[in-house]
Scaffold this motif. Structure first.
Motif, short mmCIF file in Angstrom:
data_model
loop_
_atom_site.label_atom_id
_atom_site.label_comp_id
_atom_site.label_asym_id
_atom_site.label_seq_id
_atom_site.Cartn_x
_atom_site.Cartn_y
_atom_site.Cartn_z
N LEU A 52 0.82 -1.22 0.00
CA LEU A 52 0.00 0.00 0.00
C LEU A 52 0.86 1.27 0.00
O LEU A 52 0.48 2.28 -0.59
N ARG A 53 2.01 1.21 0.65
CA ARG A 53 2.90 2.38 0.67
C ARG A 53 3.43 2.69 -0.72
O ARG A 53 3.74 3.84 -1.04
N ASN A 54 3.55 1.68 -1.56
CA ASN A 54 4.08 1.87 -2.90
C ASN A 54 3.04 2.38 -3.89
O ASN A 54 3.39 2.80 -4.99
N ILE A 55 1.77 2.33 -3.51
CA ILE A 55 0.71 2.82 -4.40
C ILE A 55 0.57 4.32 -4.19
O ILE A 55 0.45 4.79 -3.06
N PRO A 56 0.58 5.11 -5.26
CA PRO A 56 0.46 6.56 -5.10
C PRO A 56 -0.93 6.95 -4.58
O PRO A 56 -1.92 6.26 -4.83
N ASP A 57 -0.99 8.07 -3.84
CA ASP A 57 -2.25 8.55 -3.29
C ASP A 57 -3.17 9.07 -4.38
O ASP A 57 -4.39 9.04 -4.25
N ILE A 58 -2.58 9.60 -5.46
CA ILE A 58 -3.36 10.18 -6.55
C ILE A 58 -3.24 9.29 -7.77
O ILE A 58 -2.14 8.93 -8.18
N ARG A 59 -4.38 8.94 -8.33
CA ARG A 59 -4.38 8.15 -9.57
C ARG A 59 -4.28 9.13 -10.73
O ARG A 59 -5.27 9.65 -11.22
N GLU A 60 -3.05 9.37 -11.16
CA GLU A 60 -2.79 10.41 -12.15
C GLU A 60 -3.47 10.14 -13.49
O GLU A 60 -3.89 11.09 -14.16
N ASP A 61 -3.62 8.89 -13.87
CA ASP A 61 -4.29 8.60 -15.14
C ASP A 61 -5.75 9.05 -15.09
O ASP A 61 -6.28 9.63 -16.05
N LYS A 62 -6.41 8.84 -13.94
CA LYS A 62 -7.80 9.29 -13.79
C LYS A 62 -7.89 10.80 -13.80
O LYS A 62 -8.79 11.38 -14.42
N VAL A 63 -6.95 11.45 -13.11
CA VAL A 63 -6.96 12.92 -13.04
C VAL A 63 -6.77 13.51 -14.44
O VAL A 63 -7.48 14.44 -14.83
#
Length: 95
Positions: A52-63
């Motif tokens: 979970l720490r390796n997953i970014p907080d913001i899903r840039e593709d969605k943004v």
């Protein structure tokens, strides 16, 4: 403190002759080193937390996708969807 009456057990304790306060050590127990172990469930939890720490907080593709839709004027959210989300949020806060 005064004790009235005939209490042979109490008098027997205080009127006993003999040495008091002496300690004799009969058996010596060797102390073990402190050890700890982590359960299997805790190990799985650690692995999940690392992932979970390796997953970014913001899903840039969605943004980026939503930003492009907004720029082109294609992004639309109905008033009913907004109202439903507001009501759900308010109900969760009250509970």
């Amino acid at each position: 403190m005064k004790i009235w009456g005939d209490n042979p057990k109490i008098y027997g304790v205080y009127n006993k002759p003999g040495p008091t306060g002496k300690f004799t050590q009969k058996d010596v127990v060797a102390s073990k080193k402190d050890e700890f172990s982590i359960s299997g469930l805790a190990k799985e939890y650690q692995v999940a937390m690392r992932a979970l720490r390796n997953i970014p907080d913001i899903r840039e593709d969605k943004v980026k996708e939503i930003s492009r839709k907004i720029e082109r004027g294609e992004y639309y959210v109905s008033a009913e969807d907004i109202a439903e989300k507001l009501i759900q949020t308010l109900l969760k806060e009250k509970i």
